[in-house]
Design an enzyme around this catalytic site. Structure first.
Site, PDB file in Angstrom:
ATOM      1  N   THR A  79      -0.323  -2.750  -4.114  1.00 13.91           N
ATOM      2  CA  THR A  79      -0.637  -3.157  -2.687  1.00 13.91           C
ATOM      3  C   THR A  79      -1.103  -4.571  -2.395  1.00 13.91           C
ATOM      4  OG1 THR A  79      -0.951  -0.952  -2.233  1.00 13.91           O
ATOM      5  CG2 THR A  79      -1.730  -2.326  -0.390  1.00 13.91           C
ATOM      6  N   THR A  80      -0.610  -5.218  -1.498  1.00 14.00           N
ATOM      7  CA  THR A  80      -1.340  -6.612  -1.350  1.00 14.00           C
ATOM      8  C   THR A  80      -1.934  -6.772   0.115  1.00 14.00           C
ATOM      9  OG1 THR A  80       0.984  -7.186  -0.315  1.00 14.00           O
ATOM     10  CG2 THR A  80       0.540  -7.752  -2.570  1.00 14.00           C
ATOM     11  N   SER A 103      -2.067  -6.675  -8.977  1.00 17.72           N
ATOM     12  CA  SER A 103      -1.348  -8.115  -9.182  1.00 17.72           C
ATOM     13  C   SER A 103      -0.658  -7.959  -7.908  1.00 17.72           C
ATOM     14  CB  SER A 103      -0.224  -8.007 -10.022  1.00 17.72           C
ATOM     15  OG  SER A 103       0.412  -9.252  -9.929  1.00 17.72           O
ATOM     16  N   ASN A 105       2.004  -9.539  -7.725  1.00 13.82           N
ATOM     17  CA  ASN A 105       3.116  -9.560  -8.066  1.00 13.82           C
ATOM     18  C   ASN A 105       3.519  -8.981  -9.522  1.00 13.82           C
ATOM     19  OD1 ASN A 105       6.053 -10.252  -8.757  1.00 13.82           O
ATOM     20  ND2 ASN A 105       6.152 -11.489  -6.755  1.00 13.82           N
ATOM     21  N   PHE A 106       4.083  -7.997  -9.544  1.00 18.52           N
ATOM     22  CA  PHE A 106       4.203  -7.100 -10.991  1.00 18.52           C
ATOM     23  C   PHE A 106       5.603  -7.644 -11.523  1.00 18.52           C
ATOM     24  CE2 PHE A 106       0.877  -4.455  -9.652  1.00 18.52           C
ATOM     25  CZ  PHE A 106       0.140  -4.475 -10.752  1.00 18.52           C
ATOM     26  N   HIS A 138      10.088 -13.082   3.125  1.00 17.21           N
ATOM     27  CA  HIS A 138      10.327 -11.756   2.829  1.00 17.21           C
ATOM     28  C   HIS A 138      10.898 -10.895   4.192  1.00 17.21           C
ATOM     29  CE1 HIS A 138       7.032 -12.334  -0.268  1.00 17.21           C
ATOM     30  NE2 HIS A 138       7.462 -11.033  -0.644  1.00 17.21           N
ATOM     31  N   LYS A 142       7.602  -6.327   6.448  1.00 20.83           N
ATOM     32  CA  LYS A 142       6.276  -6.907   5.424  1.00 20.83           C
ATOM     33  C   LYS A 142       5.320  -6.595   6.386  1.00 20.83           C
ATOM     34  CE  LYS A 142       4.543  -9.514   1.876  1.00 20.83           C
ATOM     35  NZ  LYS A 142       4.295  -8.473   0.911  1.00 20.83           N
ATOM     36  N   GLY A 148       1.001 -12.080  -0.881  1.00 24.74           N
ATOM     37  CA  GLY A 148      -0.254 -12.213  -1.903  1.00 24.74           C
ATOM     38  C   GLY A 148       0.379 -13.344  -2.974  1.00 24.74           C
ATOM     39  N   THR A 149       1.525 -13.207  -3.024  1.00 24.77           N
ATOM     40  CA  THR A 149       2.182 -14.241  -4.259  1.00 24.77           C
ATOM     41  C   THR A 149       2.012 -15.690  -3.806  1.00 24.77           C
ATOM     42  OG1 THR A 149       3.809 -12.541  -4.942  1.00 24.77           O
ATOM     43  CG2 THR A 149       4.212 -14.696  -5.683  1.00 24.77           C
TER      44      THR A 149
HETATM   45  N1  LIG Z   1       2.507  -6.343  -6.162  1.00 21.00           N
HETATM   46  C1  LIG Z   1       3.828  -6.480  -6.250  1.00 21.00           C
HETATM   47  O1  LIG Z   1       4.595  -6.731  -7.152  1.00 21.00           O
HETATM   48  C2  LIG Z   1       4.466  -5.811  -5.056  1.00 21.00           C
HETATM   49  C3  LIG Z   1       5.824  -5.790  -4.803  1.00 21.00           C
HETATM   50  C4  LIG Z   1       6.544  -5.378  -3.686  1.00 21.00           C
HETATM   51  C5  LIG Z   1       5.488  -4.881  -2.655  1.00 21.00           C
HETATM   52  N2  LIG Z   1       4.316  -5.020  -2.834  1.00 21.00           N
HETATM   53  C6  LIG Z   1       3.270  -4.526  -1.776  1.00 21.00           C
HETATM   54  O2  LIG Z   1       3.370  -3.071  -1.902  1.00 21.00           O
HETATM   55  C7  LIG Z   1       2.915  -2.678  -0.794  1.00 21.00           C
HETATM   56  C8  LIG Z   1       3.925  -1.358  -0.381  1.00 21.00           C
HETATM   57  O3  LIG Z   1       5.260  -2.361  -0.182  1.00 21.00           O
HETATM   58  P1  LIG Z   1       6.632  -1.374   0.324  1.00 21.00           P
HETATM   59  O4  LIG Z   1       7.675  -2.449   0.402  1.00 21.00           O
HETATM   60  O5  LIG Z   1       6.859  -0.172  -0.563  1.00 21.00           O
HETATM   61  O6  LIG Z   1       5.961  -0.886   1.865  1.00 21.00           O
HETATM   62  P2  LIG Z   1       6.587   0.189   2.637  1.00 21.00           P
HETATM   63  O7  LIG Z   1       8.123   0.671   2.530  1.00 21.00           O
HETATM   64  O8  LIG Z   1       6.254   0.093   4.032  1.00 21.00           O
HETATM   65  O9  LIG Z   1       5.643   1.460   1.927  1.00 21.00           O
HETATM   66  C9  LIG Z   1       4.352   1.704   1.847  1.00 21.00           C
HETATM   67  C10 LIG Z   1       4.032   3.106   2.182  1.00 21.00           C
HETATM   68  O10 LIG Z   1       2.906   3.406   2.050  1.00 21.00           O
HETATM   69  C11 LIG Z   1       2.654   4.495   3.232  1.00 21.00           C
HETATM   70  N3  LIG Z   1       1.141   4.608   3.678  1.00 21.00           N
HETATM   71  C12 LIG Z   1       0.739   4.205   4.686  1.00 21.00           C
HETATM   72  N4  LIG Z   1      -0.557   4.376   4.703  1.00 21.00           N
HETATM   73  C13 LIG Z   1      -0.922   5.167   3.541  1.00 21.00           C
HETATM   74  C14 LIG Z   1      -2.026   5.864   2.875  1.00 21.00           C
HETATM   75  N5  LIG Z   1      -3.144   5.935   3.571  1.00 21.00           N
HETATM   76  N6  LIG Z   1      -2.053   6.363   1.735  1.00 21.00           N
HETATM   77  C15 LIG Z   1      -0.884   6.130   0.968  1.00 21.00           C
HETATM   78  N7  LIG Z   1       0.455   5.919   1.607  1.00 21.00           N
HETATM   79  C16 LIG Z   1       0.457   5.416   2.943  1.00 21.00           C
HETATM   80  C17 LIG Z   1       3.529   4.037   4.334  1.00 21.00           C
HETATM   81  O11 LIG Z   1       3.747   5.101   5.239  1.00 21.00           O
HETATM   82  P3  LIG Z   1       4.432   4.523   6.882  1.00 21.00           P
HETATM   83  O12 LIG Z   1       5.568   3.697   6.526  1.00 21.00           O
HETATM   84  O13 LIG Z   1       4.408   5.651   7.286  1.00 21.00           O
HETATM   85  O14 LIG Z   1       3.271   3.543   7.316  1.00 21.00           O
HETATM   86  C18 LIG Z   1       4.835   3.713   3.429  1.00 21.00           C
HETATM   87  O15 LIG Z   1       5.549   4.816   3.262  1.00 21.00           O
HETATM   88  C19 LIG Z   1       2.810  -3.688   0.222  1.00 21.00           C
HETATM   89  O16 LIG Z   1       1.377  -4.134   0.528  1.00 21.00           O
HETATM   90  C20 LIG Z   1       3.502  -4.664  -0.218  1.00 21.00           C
HETATM   91  O17 LIG Z   1       2.924  -6.218  -0.020  1.00 21.00           O
HETATM   92  C21 LIG Z   1       3.672  -5.371  -3.752  1.00 21.00           C
END
Ligand SMILES: NC(=O)c1ccc[n+]([C@@H]2O[C@H](COP(=O)([O-])OP(=O)(O)OC[C@H]3O[C@@H](n4cnc5c(N)ncnc54)[C@H](OP(=O)(O)O)[C@@H]3O)[C@@H](O)[C@H]2O)c1
Length: 250
Positions: A79-80, A103, A105-106, A138, A142, A148-149
């Site tokens: 999470t970012t 990270s 970005n993983f 993005h 988002k 974050g990256t």
């Molecule tokens: N570090 C990396 O390499 C990387 C790569 C890609 C993405 N990310 C980050 O990862 C995060 C998720 O990305 P995504 O694309 O998967 O987003 P997403 O499709 O919106 O998924 C996030 C999920 O978390 C759910 N959620 C909301 N509140 C929660 C809680 N309290 N506990 C657990 N789950 C909860 C959301 O539900 P709702 O949709 O119902 O709100 C949704 O299903 C973002 O912060 C994104 O920036 C990081």
């Protein structure tokens, strides 16, 4: 490993697929908004998890880490958008003696790109005729902006280019000063994640760019972090884990 996925969105789903491909067992899924609540899952199942992987949303992170820390379990955080709370997270982690790897970005490719940006910044530091800026694109769902990256890339440039002192993500209606690093964000359609830096002189332009084609690369990196988390204590970045793995292999 028995894994718990927190946040069952686009990334949570990608992690589940890749985890199974790598021979892991996803035994717990937590996503309150989809009806999978921590409190509804038997405590024995929560405790049986070897490591949790959180790709949820910035506002949910502290509470999720508290729940995982109370279980005494290690966690990988993708999470970012929560980094201003890093000190609070470090305290929770140290109080409960767990390990957390995070990270911006993983993706392996992005971690290679971080090294390329660092090297390019050191080179361009000696050539004042080049101005530097960046942009990221993005998908339009988002939740955080800038990425974050983008923040991490900006940090790398500022650490290595003396004439750039601070990043500016939202300049408003004014000129950018020569000490500012302008990094802008675009949200559009289905882009998985694109980051570009531009080094521009009166004679030419150098562009360095990384584009993620799908979410699998992020999922693989997060799982490599989970697979290596047992050998550490406290809060670590994925870059540190990669350095360790590379040293062991060299
Ligand atoms: N570090 C990396 O390499 C990387 C790569 C890609 C993405 N990310 C980050 O990862 C995060 C998720 O990305 P995504 O694309 O998967 O987003 P997403 O499709 O919106 O998924 C996030 C999920 O978390 C759910 N959620 C909301 N509140 C929660 C809680 N309290 N506990 C657990 N789950 C909860 C959301 O539900 P709702 O949709 O119902 O709100 C949704 O299903 C973002 O912060 C994104 O920036 C990081």
């Amino acid at each position: 490993m028995r894994l718990g996925i927190i946040g069952y969105g686009q990334m949570g789903n990608a992690i589940e697929k890749v985890a199974i491909e790598r021979g892991h067992n996803v035994s717990v899924i937590v996503d309150p908004k989809k009806g999978y609540l921590f409190d509804d899952i038997p405590i024995s199942a929560l405790r049986a998890v070897d490591a949790y992987i959180d790709f949820s949303e910035p506002d949910a992170l502290v509470e999720n880490i508290k729940r995982v820390a109370d279980l005494g379990k290690n966690v990988v955080v993708g999470t970012t958008g929560w980094y201003e709370k890093l000190d609070m997270i470090k305290e929770i982690v140290s109080n409960k003696g767990i390990t957390l790897i995070y990270s911006q970005n993983f993706s392996m490719g992005m971690n290679i790109f971080f090294n390329i940006v660092q090297f390019a910044s050191r080179v361009i530091n000696h050539f004042p005729e080049y101005d530097i800026s960046g942009f990221e694109i993005h998908h339009n769902k988002k939740k955080d902006i800038p990425s974050g990256t983008a923040k991490k890339i900006s940090e790398l440039i500022i650490e290595n280019v003396d004439r750039k002192k601070k990043p500016v993500f939202y300049p408003g209606n004014r000129k950018i000063s020569s000490e500012e690093l302008h990094f802008s964000s675009i949200r559009c359609g289905n882009f998985v994640g694109e980051h570009t830096i531009i080094m521009d002189s009166p004679s030419d332009t150098i562009k360095l760019s990384h584009s993620a084609k799908n979410r699998k690369g992020f999922a693989i990196g997060a799982l490599i972090a989970a697979e290596n988390i047992g050998n550490l204590e406290g809060v670590h970045t994925f870059s540190e884990i990669l350095k360790r793995i590379l040293k062991e292999e060299l």
